[in-house]
Design an enzyme around this catalytic site. Structure first.
Site, short mmCIF file in Angstrom:
data_model
loop_
_atom_site.label_atom_id
_atom_site.label_comp_id
_atom_site.label_asym_id
_atom_site.label_seq_id
_atom_site.Cartn_x
_atom_site.Cartn_y
_atom_site.Cartn_z
NE ARG A 83 39.52 -22.22 11.50
CZ ARG A 83 39.58 -22.94 10.39
NH1 ARG A 83 40.27 -24.08 10.36
NH2 ARG A 83 38.98 -22.54 9.29
CG HIS A 129 34.78 -24.73 7.48
ND1 HIS A 129 35.91 -24.70 8.26
CD2 HIS A 129 34.89 -25.84 6.70
CE1 HIS A 129 36.67 -25.77 7.98
NE2 HIS A 129 36.07 -26.47 7.04
CD GLU A 174 41.07 -26.23 3.52
OE1 GLU A 174 40.26 -26.90 2.85
OE2 GLU A 174 41.93 -26.74 4.23
CG ASN A 316 43.33 -25.00 7.08
OD1 ASN A 316 43.63 -24.39 8.11
ND2 ASN A 316 42.09 -25.14 6.66
CE1 TYR A 318 44.03 -32.01 7.56
CE2 TYR A 318 43.85 -29.96 6.33
CZ TYR A 318 43.44 -30.78 7.36
OH TYR A 318 42.44 -30.36 8.20
CD GLU A 384 40.94 -27.15 8.67
OE1 GLU A 384 41.20 -28.10 7.91
OE2 GLU A 384 39.94 -26.43 8.56
C1 GBH Z 1 40.29 -29.42 5.20
O1 GBH Z 1 40.51 -29.47 3.82
C2 GBH Z 1 38.94 -28.83 5.54
O2 GBH Z 1 39.06 -27.49 5.94
C3 GBH Z 1 38.23 -29.61 6.61
O3 GBH Z 1 36.90 -29.21 6.67
C4 GBH Z 1 38.38 -31.08 6.34
O4 GBH Z 1 37.60 -31.87 7.20
C5 GBH Z 1 39.82 -31.43 6.50
O5 GBH Z 1 40.61 -30.65 5.65
C6 GBH Z 1 40.17 -32.88 6.19
O6 GBH Z 1 39.96 -33.16 4.85
O7 GBH Z 1 38.99 -35.73 -3.14
O8 GBH Z 1 41.15 -36.36 -3.96
O9 GBH Z 1 40.03 -34.44 -4.88
C7 GBH Z 1 41.77 -30.01 3.47
C8 GBH Z 1 42.10 -29.85 2.01
C9 GBH Z 1 41.33 -30.32 -0.14
C10 GBH Z 1 41.87 -32.11 1.26
C11 GBH Z 1 40.50 -31.24 -1.01
C12 GBH Z 1 41.07 -33.05 0.40
C13 GBH Z 1 40.19 -33.44 -1.78
C14 GBH Z 1 41.07 -34.31 -2.57
N1 GBH Z 1 41.34 -30.79 1.22
N2 GBH Z 1 41.02 -32.57 -0.95
S1 GBH Z 1 40.25 -35.28 -3.71
#
Ligand code: GBH
Length: 478
Positions: A83, A129, A174, A316, A318, A384
């Protein structure tokens, strides 16, 4: 508040797809090479004070020059899918075809794609992206109506130029993130702070652009190219803080509806925004003196177009949060405040290098089950999932645990809950430019030495651990 989890053996099924993910601005570099136009991330990262370590993606992991090495890494871990994302301004430096097609950009991606397939891998292309051509931002970016047609035209070019090779398309990565952080909070490009209005206006245009792109593929490309088109949404799982409290349960549900449902309900549900989100938006608007509602409305025709406009659900995932209600609108206004939730975490959750990232594997199982039952059991690809640590760590035990534990929960979701889970992509193949925190937080299963002009790649322990799970297509006794 803790949840039990057991270890299971089993495999994901014969047609399960394994892959790794990256994104153009985070890895390519070559920001002004071979005719590429400037993106909003070039502008943002070149603006003093926007990126924690003062870095940028000018060179990044230099994948523009080193993509063959990346492809070899994918082969080394034994995955079948890659991807990646197309850089819109590399293809259309001025955002539109009238502004000129960049032949060298097209050639680059054709060379890259040829190498992907020659190596027996399946390309999975994300169209967007986050690296919008700066010229389009100068005309309002995602807030402007015109962006809808600009995006569809860009998608048409990609389908036309690459559709013979690419059969697996993701329109957007996202949308909640790039609209909210880019146009609401301002910590991502283009850095606009307008939390009550712009993200939802932008999101509205994103959904329209997505639905029209899906229609375009159906009308003009599907017959010849026989591919699939979907979208990647992200969400935390929101668990009621007190499982006996109706208030907390309502807050958690509101959180799910406003976060995931914002984009999921139009595309995978009834074609419109979730009812709970519409109600919330009206009451917040009234409270803050915003006329009507900050959430735009779809026409009946648009609702029809939205409905079912994806062949699969890209997810995605996390992290997760416990939630309760929140009536606080003090500055800074966050997404959580707009939604009306207060978020809590459990100190026992393993903390990543990213402040926001806490490992909650069971949240992923609940989330995919929720999608399964709320949106009529779509095919789900985890596009992801991954964990961050400090630069330089090769023995990345925490990431190994994170991946194993999340894949355990997915295996349960697939084999015990009947969720239509079709594939899994780890984030990320290689260390890369982590947006507003630069190179301070690392997500790669391969380390990249950003001090080294050669941007040397080195396998972390997680590359081996992940590759073992891929080889076994799950977890086997041995
Ligand atoms: C993904 O976002 C992205 O698709 C990818 O590009 C990125 O590298 C990866 O995750 C890892 O971060 O700064 O405290 O406000 C994941 C979702 C949403 C997680 C925004 C971080 C920011 C939180 N992201 N969030 S904050």
């Amino acid at each position: 508040m803790s949840e039990e989890s057991s270890y299971i053996f089993g495999h994901f099924g014969d047609d399960f797809k394994w892959g790794a993910a990256t994104a153009s601005y985070q890895i390519e570099g070559a920001w002004n090479i071979d005719g590429k136009g400037q993106s909003i991330w070039d502008t943002f990262a070149h603006t003093k004070g926007k990126i924690s370590d003062g870095s940028n993606g000018d060179v990044a992991a230099d994948s523009y020059n080193k993509y063959e090495e990346d492809i070899q890494l994918l082969k080394d871990i034994g995955v079948s899918h890659y991807r990646f994302s197309f850089s819109w301004p590399r293809i259309l430096p001025n955002g539109t075809e009238e502004g000129g097609l960049n032949k060298k950009g097209i050639e680059f991606y054709r060379k890259f794609l040829k190498s992907v397939v020659d190596n027996g891998l399946v390309p999975v292309a994300t169209l967007y992206h986050w690296d919008l051509p700066q010229v389009l931002q100068d005309k309002g970016g995602w807030i402007s109506q015109d962006i809808v047609n600009h995006f569809v035209n860009y998608a048409r070019i990609c389908f036309r130029e690459f559709g013979d090779i690419v059969k697996f398309w993701i329109t957007f990565n996202e949308p909640t993130v790039f609209t909210f952080l880019g146009y609401g909070v301002g910590t991502h490009a283009p850095g606009i702070k307008d939390p009550l209005n712009s993200p939802f206006k932008g999101g509205h245009n994103v959904i329209k652009a997505h639905a029209l792109t899906y229609k375009l593929y159906n009308d003009e490309f599907r017959k010849d190219n026989q591919g699939i088109v979907g979208i990647t949404l992200n969400s935390d799982w929101y668990e009621p803080k007190d499982s006996n409290s109706d208030k907390d349960k309502r807050a958690a549900d509101l959180g799910m509806q406003c976060k995931l449902g914002w984009f999921a309900n139009p595309i995978f549900g009834d074609g419109d925004y979730p009812q709970a989100m519409k109600v919330r938006a009206r009451s917040v608007s009234a409270m803050l003196g915003f006329p009507g509602s900050f959430l735009p409305q779809f026409t009946p025709k648009e609702i029809e177009l939205n409905k079912g406009s994806a062949d699969f659900f890209g997810l995605n995932y996390y992290t997760s949060r416990y939630v309760s209600t929140c009536q606080d609108f003090s500055e800074p206004v966050t997404e959580a405040k707009v939604i009306g939730i207060e978020q809590h975490s459990d100190p026992s959750w393993k903390q990543g290098e990213s402040e926001w990232l806490k490992s909650v594997p069971w949240g992923l199982r609940k989330l995919v089950k929720w999608i399964h039952s709320n949106y009529n059991a779509p095919d789900i690809y985890i596009t992801e999932n991954g964990f961050s640590d400090k630069p330089g760590i090769i023995e990345d035990t925490d990431r190994c645990d994170y991946l194993k534990e999340h894949l355990q929960e997915l295996l349960k979701a697939k084999t015990e809950d009947g969720v239509n889970l079709k594939g899994y992509f780890v984030w990320s193949l290689i260390d890369n430019f982590e947006w507003n925190v630069g190179y301070l937080e690392r997500f790669g299963i391969y380390h990249v030495d950003f001090e080294d002009p050669a941007r040397k790649r080195t396998a972390k322990k997680s590359a081996t651990v992940f590759s073992e799970i891929v080889k076994n297509n799950g977890f086997t006794r041995n």
